[in-house]
Design a protein around this motif. Structure first.
Motif, PDB file in Angstrom:
ATOM      1  N   VAL A   1       0.665  -1.108  -0.323  1.00  0.00           N
ATOM      2  CA  VAL A   1       0.444   0.065   0.460  1.00  0.00           C
ATOM      3  C   VAL A   1       1.047   1.235   0.261  1.00  0.00           C
ATOM      4  CG1 VAL A   1      -1.452   1.447   1.609  1.00  0.00           C
ATOM      5  CG2 VAL A   1      -1.973  -1.095   0.666  1.00  0.00           C
ATOM      6  N   ARG A   2       2.116   1.541   0.823  1.00  0.00           N
ATOM      7  CA  ARG A   2       2.697   2.883   1.115  1.00  0.00           C
ATOM      8  C   ARG A   2       3.721   2.625   0.605  1.00  0.00           C
ATOM      9  NH1 ARG A   2       6.026   3.050   6.376  1.00  0.00           N
ATOM     10  NH2 ARG A   2       4.439   2.211   7.672  1.00  0.00           N
ATOM     11  N   GLN A   3       3.478   1.470  -1.295  1.00  0.00           N
ATOM     12  CA  GLN A   3       4.331   1.934  -2.708  1.00  0.00           C
ATOM     13  C   GLN A   3       3.300   2.545  -3.842  1.00  0.00           C
ATOM     14  OE1 GLN A   3       5.743  -2.392  -3.682  1.00  0.00           O
ATOM     15  NE2 GLN A   3       7.263  -1.523  -2.948  1.00  0.00           N
ATOM     16  N   LEU A   4       1.871   1.527  -4.051  1.00  0.00           N
ATOM     17  CA  LEU A   4       1.166   1.341  -4.082  1.00  0.00           C
ATOM     18  C   LEU A   4       1.004   3.666  -3.540  1.00  0.00           C
ATOM     19  CD1 LEU A   4      -1.192  -1.130  -4.377  1.00  0.00           C
ATOM     20  CD2 LEU A   4       0.178  -0.193  -6.341  1.00  0.00           C
ATOM     21  N   THR A   5       1.075   3.869  -2.431  1.00  0.00           N
ATOM     22  CA  THR A   5       0.206   5.524  -2.533  1.00  0.00           C
ATOM     23  C   THR A   5       1.536   6.703  -2.345  1.00  0.00           C
ATOM     24  OG1 THR A   5      -0.332   5.031  -0.683  1.00  0.00           O
ATOM     25  CG2 THR A   5      -0.123   6.834  -0.550  1.00  0.00           C
ATOM     26  N   ALA A   6       2.720   5.653  -3.355  1.00  0.00           N
ATOM     27  CA  ALA A   6       3.735   6.913  -3.471  1.00  0.00           C
ATOM     28  C   ALA A   6       3.658   6.561  -4.912  1.00  0.00           C
ATOM     29  CB  ALA A   6       5.381   5.916  -3.265  1.00  0.00           C
ATOM     30  N   ARG A   7       3.474   5.775  -5.540  1.00  0.00           N
ATOM     31  CA  ARG A   7       3.161   6.448  -7.147  1.00  0.00           C
ATOM     32  C   ARG A   7       1.618   7.200  -7.484  1.00  0.00           C
ATOM     33  NH1 ARG A   7       2.182   0.137  -9.798  1.00  0.00           N
ATOM     34  NH2 ARG A   7       4.246  -0.061  -8.357  1.00  0.00           N
ATOM     35  N   ALA A   8       0.775   6.492  -6.426  1.00  0.00           N
ATOM     36  CA  ALA A   8      -0.401   7.650  -6.428  1.00  0.00           C
ATOM     37  C   ALA A   8       0.671   9.169  -7.183  1.00  0.00           C
ATOM     38  CB  ALA A   8      -1.268   6.868  -6.062  1.00  0.00           C
ATOM     39  N   ALA A   9       0.910   9.239  -5.474  1.00  0.00           N
ATOM     40  CA  ALA A   9       1.751  10.960  -5.189  1.00  0.00           C
ATOM     41  C   ALA A   9       2.090  11.331  -6.632  1.00  0.00           C
ATOM     42  CB  ALA A   9       2.206  10.648  -4.198  1.00  0.00           C
ATOM     43  N   ALA A  10       2.890  10.391  -6.883  1.00  0.00           N
ATOM     44  CA  ALA A  10       3.777  10.844  -8.064  1.00  0.00           C
ATOM     45  C   ALA A  10       2.812  11.187  -9.474  1.00  0.00           C
ATOM     46  CB  ALA A  10       5.095   9.925  -8.598  1.00  0.00           C
ATOM     47  N   THR A  11       2.271  10.346  -9.865  1.00  0.00           N
ATOM     48  CA  THR A  11       1.351  10.125 -11.048  1.00  0.00           C
ATOM     49  C   THR A  11       0.699  12.361 -10.446  1.00  0.00           C
ATOM     50  OG1 THR A  11       1.122   8.232 -10.912  1.00  0.00           O
ATOM     51  CG2 THR A  11      -0.983   9.923 -12.314  1.00  0.00           C
ATOM     52  N   ALA A  12      -0.441  11.864  -9.424  1.00  0.00           N
ATOM     53  CA  ALA A  12      -0.549  13.197  -9.418  1.00  0.00           C
ATOM     54  C   ALA A  12       0.565  14.717  -9.377  1.00  0.00           C
ATOM     55  CB  ALA A  12      -1.325  13.032  -8.135  1.00  0.00           C
ATOM     56  N   GLY A  13       1.434  14.285  -9.083  1.00  0.00           N
ATOM     57  CA  GLY A  13       2.519  15.533  -8.971  1.00  0.00           C
ATOM     58  C   GLY A  13       2.848  15.151 -10.480  1.00  0.00           C
ATOM     59  N   SER A  14       2.867  14.085 -11.433  1.00  0.00           N
ATOM     60  CA  SER A  14       3.050  14.697 -12.813  1.00  0.00           C
ATOM     61  C   SER A  14       1.908  15.532 -13.563  1.00  0.00           C
ATOM     62  CB  SER A  14       2.989  13.282 -13.058  1.00  0.00           C
ATOM     63  OG  SER A  14       2.277  12.601 -13.824  1.00  0.00           O
ATOM     64  N   TYR A  15       0.967  15.215 -13.541  1.00  0.00           N
ATOM     65  CA  TYR A  15      -0.462  15.947 -13.577  1.00  0.00           C
ATOM     66  C   TYR A  15      -0.753  17.648 -13.018  1.00  0.00           C
ATOM     67  CZ  TYR A  15      -2.028  12.084 -15.496  1.00  0.00           C
ATOM     68  OH  TYR A  15      -1.980  10.523 -17.295  1.00  0.00           O
ATOM     69  N   GLY A  16       0.527  18.096 -12.390  1.00  0.00           N
ATOM     70  CA  GLY A  16       0.624  19.018 -11.498  1.00  0.00           C
ATOM     71  C   GLY A  16       0.332  19.503 -10.461  1.00  0.00           C
ATOM     72  N   ALA A  17      -0.582  17.783  -9.739  1.00  0.00           N
ATOM     73  CA  ALA A  17      -0.945  19.078  -8.169  1.00  0.00           C
ATOM     74  C   ALA A  17       0.099  19.075  -7.463  1.00  0.00           C
ATOM     75  CB  ALA A  17      -1.368  16.591  -7.663  1.00  0.00           C
ATOM     76  N   SER A  18       0.207  19.811  -6.048  1.00  0.00           N
ATOM     77  CA  SER A  18       1.139  20.615  -5.442  1.00  0.00           C
ATOM     78  C   SER A  18       1.538  19.749  -4.434  1.00  0.00           C
ATOM     79  CB  SER A  18       0.959  21.827  -5.522  1.00  0.00           C
ATOM     80  OG  SER A  18      -0.659  22.058  -4.244  1.00  0.00           O
ATOM     81  N   TYR A  19       2.107  19.774  -3.454  1.00  0.00           N
ATOM     82  CA  TYR A  19       2.579  19.002  -2.095  1.00  0.00           C
ATOM     83  C   TYR A  19       1.005  20.084  -1.265  1.00  0.00           C
ATOM     84  CZ  TYR A  19       7.021  17.280  -3.086  1.00  0.00           C
ATOM     85  OH  TYR A  19       7.997  16.035  -3.505  1.00  0.00           O
ATOM     86  N   GLU A  20       0.944  21.278  -1.266  1.00  0.00           N
ATOM     87  CA  GLU A  20      -0.589  21.369  -0.717  1.00  0.00           C
ATOM     88  C   GLU A  20      -1.918  20.838  -1.062  1.00  0.00           C
ATOM     89  OE1 GLU A  20      -2.644  25.565   0.392  1.00  0.00           O
ATOM     90  OE2 GLU A  20      -0.719  25.643  -1.055  1.00  0.00           O
TER      91      GLU A  20
END
Length: 179
Positions: free
Chosen positions: A64-83
């Protein structure tokens, strides 16, 4: 911070799905540890059975941690901010940056970098775009011009220079006529 909550019905469905996924893994772990067939897992010592379940949850937690990190990276690649990611996760922007340090790419400098390339009697301008990639425009010695209009980007200035250089060579006064 924004919290995303699920309904009690969704929670019950999630619990069932997780247990359904966990049981075969726990059975396999238990079977390997005791030599008992998976269908007799629950006949073993209760401590050993519960420890095999705990071991299976540890495996699932890591996944789940790996999948979560992948989801965060995907969100970031689409322009999501850390906020934004922090708000979804219920943590601060700084907490999200610490949790997923590579999820959001660093911004390029506010001023784009530019380089000029002069070859074969022509010139090309290399420009670093806001994403950090490079693009180019050029005018050959024969007067032909080129601008990358199809959205093509190059990862490095050197790669963009190679493409621009090939264009300039093709459009030099010494180039064979391709008409």
């Amino acid at each position: 911070m924004m919290a995303f909550e699920i309904t009690p019905e969704e929670q019950a469905e999630l619990d069932k799905a997780l247990y359904d996924a966990l049981n075969p893994l726990a059975s396999a772990i238990r079977s390997r540890q005791t030599g008992l067939p998976a269908d007799r897992m629950w006949e073993a010592d209760p401590i050993e059975v519960t420890l095999s379940v705990l071991a299976a949850w540890k495996v699932m937690d890591a996944e789940v941690r790996q999948l979560t990190a992948r989801a965060a990276a995907t969100a970031g690649s689409y322009g999501a901010s850390y906020e934004q990611m922090g708000a979804v996760w219920g943590i601060t922007r700084q907490g999200a940056r610490k949790k997923w340090p590579d999820a959001v790419s660093r911004s390029a400098p506010a001023t784009a970098r530019r380089n000029t390339l002069a070859l074969f009697g022509g010139t090309a301008e290399l420009v670093q775009v806001s994403s950090g990639d490079w693009s180019w425009t050029g005018v050959g010695a024969d007067g032909a011009s080129a601008a990358v209009t199809d959205g093509t980007r190059h990862a490095t200035a050197e790669e963009a220079a190679a493409h621009a250089g090939a264009f300039l060579k093709e459009h030099s006064l010494d180039a064979p006529d391709h008409s």
